[in-house]
Design a protein around this motif. Sequence first.
Motif, PDB file in Angstrom:
ATOM      1  N   ALA A  10     -13.224  -3.890  14.545  1.00  0.00           N
ATOM      2  CA  ALA A  10     -12.898  -2.499  14.203  1.00  0.00           C
ATOM      3  C   ALA A  10     -11.622  -2.429  13.374  1.00  0.00           C
ATOM      4  O   ALA A  10     -11.542  -1.654  12.408  1.00  0.00           O
ATOM      5  N   GLU A  11     -10.637  -3.238  13.720  1.00  0.00           N
ATOM      6  CA  GLU A  11      -9.388  -3.239  12.958  1.00  0.00           C
ATOM      7  C   GLU A  11      -9.603  -3.758  11.539  1.00  0.00           C
ATOM      8  O   GLU A  11      -9.062  -3.201  10.583  1.00  0.00           O
ATOM      9  N   ILE A  12     -10.402  -4.788  11.396  1.00  0.00           N
ATOM     10  CA  ILE A  12     -10.688  -5.320  10.056  1.00  0.00           C
ATOM     11  C   ILE A  12     -11.456  -4.296   9.233  1.00  0.00           C
ATOM     12  O   ILE A  12     -11.184  -4.119   8.043  1.00  0.00           O
ATOM     13  N   ARG A  13     -12.405  -3.586   9.859  1.00  0.00           N
ATOM     14  CA  ARG A  13     -13.138  -2.535   9.139  1.00  0.00           C
ATOM     15  C   ARG A  13     -12.199  -1.435   8.659  1.00  0.00           C
ATOM     16  O   ARG A  13     -12.320  -0.946   7.536  1.00  0.00           O
ATOM     17  N   ASP A  14     -11.255  -1.033   9.522  1.00  0.00           N
ATOM     18  CA  ASP A  14     -10.300   0.010   9.120  1.00  0.00           C
ATOM     19  C   ASP A  14      -9.428  -0.465   7.952  1.00  0.00           C
ATOM     20  O   ASP A  14      -9.182   0.278   7.022  1.00  0.00           O
TER      21      ASP A  14
END
Length: 77
Positions: free
Chosen positions: A66-70
């Motif tokens: 999720a952090e990489i997607r953001d």
Amino acid sequence: MRRKRSLASVVLELTAVLLITVATFAWGVKTARIERGYEAIGGEFLLLLFPAIYYAGKRTILDWVAEIRDLWREGRV
């Protein structure tokens, strides 16, 4: 936004994790008994920690993704 999981999928996942834990523990006890030649308590009991390790690892990986997607959406990656 996170999707809600159905109760059936949560129960299915929990059941699968517990069945895998029981199966690997039974295999570990049997293998240890054959290896030692007698019944004792040993490292095979660490297999009972599998559900805790699984769910902690799963949560870590999902947060990481999720952090990489953001970051990707913001253009920082």
